[in-house]
Structure formats: structure tokens, C-alpha cells
Design an enzyme around this catalytic site. Sequence first.
Site, PDB file in Angstrom:
ATOM      1  N   TRP A  67      14.517  69.780  24.698  1.00 11.83           N
ATOM      2  CA  TRP A  67      13.874  70.381  25.669  1.00 11.83           C
ATOM      3  C   TRP A  67      13.596  71.888  25.048  1.00 11.83           C
ATOM      4  O   TRP A  67      13.236  72.060  24.242  1.00 11.83           O
ATOM      5  CB  TRP A  67      14.858  70.374  27.090  1.00 11.83           C
ATOM      6  CG  TRP A  67      14.866  69.047  27.625  1.00 11.83           C
ATOM      7  CD1 TRP A  67      15.854  68.191  27.495  1.00 11.83           C
ATOM      8  CD2 TRP A  67      13.948  68.303  28.167  1.00 11.83           C
ATOM      9  NE1 TRP A  67      15.620  67.000  28.140  1.00 11.83           N
ATOM     10  CE2 TRP A  67      14.315  66.853  28.389  1.00 11.83           C
ATOM     11  CE3 TRP A  67      12.434  68.664  28.488  1.00 11.83           C
ATOM     12  CZ2 TRP A  67      13.492  66.032  29.178  1.00 11.83           C
ATOM     13  CZ3 TRP A  67      11.622  67.589  29.086  1.00 11.83           C
ATOM     14  CH2 TRP A  67      12.377  66.158  29.472  1.00 11.83           C
ATOM     15  N   SER A  68      14.209  73.007  26.037  1.00  6.54           N
ATOM     16  CA  SER A  68      13.572  74.292  25.696  1.00  6.54           C
ATOM     17  C   SER A  68      14.442  74.933  24.408  1.00  6.54           C
ATOM     18  O   SER A  68      14.203  76.116  24.006  1.00  6.54           O
ATOM     19  CB  SER A  68      14.099  75.067  26.874  1.00  6.54           C
ATOM     20  OG  SER A  68      13.065  74.892  27.825  1.00  6.54           O
ATOM     21  N   CYS A  69      15.522  74.278  23.803  1.00  7.66           N
ATOM     22  CA  CYS A  69      15.824  74.391  22.471  1.00  7.66           C
ATOM     23  C   CYS A  69      14.609  74.599  21.554  1.00  7.66           C
ATOM     24  O   CYS A  69      14.546  75.186  20.480  1.00  7.66           O
ATOM     25  CB  CYS A  69      16.761  73.700  22.030  1.00  7.66           C
ATOM     26  SG  CYS A  69      18.428  74.331  22.906  1.00  7.66           S
ATOM     27  N   LYS A  71      11.866  76.039  22.115  1.00  4.72           N
ATOM     28  CA  LYS A  71      11.147  77.417  22.183  1.00  4.72           C
ATOM     29  C   LYS A  71      11.738  78.224  20.870  1.00  4.72           C
ATOM     30  O   LYS A  71      11.303  79.195  20.338  1.00  4.72           O
ATOM     31  CB  LYS A  71      11.611  77.938  23.407  1.00  4.72           C
ATOM     32  CG  LYS A  71      10.933  77.366  24.689  1.00  4.72           C
ATOM     33  CD  LYS A  71      11.190  78.012  25.999  1.00  4.72           C
ATOM     34  CE  LYS A  71      10.493  77.716  27.217  1.00  4.72           C
ATOM     35  NZ  LYS A  71      10.933  76.133  27.614  1.00  4.72           N
TER      36      LYS A  71
END
Length: 382
Positions: A67-69, A71
Site C-alpha cells: 500500500w502507501s509504503c 509512496k
Amino acid sequence: MADLEGVYDPRFAELAERLSENLDTGEELGASVAVVVGGESVVDLWGGWADRRHMVPWRRDTITNVWSCTKTVTSLAALVLVDRGLLDVDASVARYWPEFAAGGKKGVLVRHLLSHTSGVSGWDRPVTVADVCDVPASTARLAAQAPWWPSGTASGCHLLNYGHLVGELIRRIDGRTLGRFVAEEIAGPFGADFHIGLPDSEFDRVADVVPPPFRSSDLAGADPNGVAVRTFTGPVGGAEESWRPQWRRAEIGAANGHGNARSLARIHSVIACGGTLDGMRLLSPRTVDQIFRQQTDGPDLVLGAHLRFGIGFGLPSPAVPYLPSGRICFWTGWGGSVVVIDTERQAAISYVMNRMGTGLLGSDRTDQYVTAAFASLEKART
């Protein structure tokens, strides 16, 4: 106590114990944790199951959607171009991507994209997950739309479109897509098993995430036309979307990176070590310093929490009590995965799992592991 595989320095026994306990009680299904200090691995542990039926063990090469890791890896890719003098964080986005000036976005700066303050935290509705997976088309839509708040005035987490925006800058400057750039400039050279846009040949190694408990109250009472609702519902999609081939194949640099704790800690240890790892220089110390240029300090319009953003990474704030003070940057993934980088201790800490927990900026398990890791790091300094 559940059995763990891998290795760890005895000083990190408490971290190993927390992981083993959570696997034993069923809080974890399958997970990996890693700590790299000074470029050397001191914790590389994994255990549990890659599937809900307890048929496939979590192995050394198991990967999952982080997921947002994702980013943070996308941000690192942009910083590589900054370091090479090809991207100026204080320049307008339109300098590199002229179409982005449409809709009143001429004044949006590169650092606004990297700090979630661009005013473009999602897509104008209607939009579907399938639309998001069509990266060229959905990126063009972002260029055409108007911002939802004045750029630079507040953060609003760019949940699913961060990689579309930053990745398009990379493509315009370098010519390669985000996924290819990461593979050739970051993951490949450092031997990190991390992918933005997963080849079909790797699908068999993926541990599908187990979605967190549904809470219908999360957006209850929120303004239906406000930034938070527009971001969270544009598009509407559950964690189950990550099981689909079209999601895995797409290059969604905000949310569909596939890897494990080892690969994330390995990649981010280059920042922890001042930009150079194993004799390979990726960033200068001056570029690393850019990460810590505070851009915001206040309520995030999407997540609602009081956040501090530097350039490309979150910085310690009251919303993340498990982080000590210091020259630390981080970000979390939906369900609890996390990357923490401490440049003073030259440490990179990561945790990746398949049973998703609740919480906006990490789960209770995230807190346990990061707290234990820092306690051990502190002991190592004394």
C-alpha cells in the site's frame, strides 16, 4: 511461541519476541520485519502464513502489496532526479509537464506534489479502480482537473494518485515509466525485491492481504463534497482490489508496490546512510537534507490527523507517538506496514504483513515493532 525464520542480532530479541507472540495469538497471519543499521542487516525475520487457509507458509521470498509504503520508493525515485539536477523541487510542475497547468494549477510546485499539498489528492468523480489502473489515461485526467484547495496551504494525503503525479514527472524528464525507473535505478542496483508493476511471473509469490474490519462510521458525518470524502470515494474500492491481476500489473506508485520488509529496509537504508550504500552513491547528503525541509505542520485534510510533511516523507508528529524525536522520516501503508528512516542512527526499520490492522498511521502491531526496534537501537548506542 510461534517459530520464526531468518536471523537477528541478539540485541533485538524483544522485537523478535513481539513478532513471534503476534503470530502465535493470530494477531498476525504472516509477516516480516527488518532493521538495517549502517547498511548492515541486523534483523531479517519472517513467519506465519501467506494464505488464510494456513496452507502456504510465509517464505523468505514472499511479497505482498505494501500500500502507501510504495509512496516512499516513489519519492526516492524523484529525489534521484533532484540529485542529478534534472528536477527542481521549487519549480512549477508545469515546467516539466505543461498540461498540468490546466484548471488553475500553474502555481503548483514540485514540492507541493511531493508533500501532498498540491490540492489534487484524488480524481474528480466518477472514477473507478479500473480507471486508476489505466495510468496514462487517469494521469491525463489529473492534469485537466482543478485543485480542491489552494496548493501549499495544507496537506491532503494523495492516497491513490501520488504515484501518477510524481511518476509522470519522472516520465517527462527521464522517458522511463515509474516502475521501470525504480527497477533499473533503485531496486536492481541494490538487490531489493521490490516492484511497482508486478510481472505475472511473480504472482505465485504474493501473499494476498486480508482486509481490515469494515467500519461504516469512518466517514460518517463528513461533508460529502469535502476533500476527505472526495479522496476516499474517488474511486471506491476495497483491499480485495489488490488480489486482481490488473491491479498488480499496473504502475500505481501510491499504493501497489509489492515487496517485503527486507526489500523496503534495504532500499531506504541508502537514505539512512546519507545517500550512499555499499559504495554506490544514489543521493548526496544535500539531497537527503531536502527530505527534512518541513512543508506542513497541521491537520491533514484527508486523514484528519495532525501531520508534518517534509519533501517526499512524513516527519515525526503527535499523530505518530511511536516515533521518537530526531532526524527521522517515515510513512505507513494501509493496514499497518511501515518504513522508518533514522539518519542519526543510520537505521531503516520496516514491517510488512498480510493481515491488515486498523488505524490511519499504523496499527497496534506497528507501534509494538517500531517501539521495540528503537529501544534496541538505543541500547546499542549505550
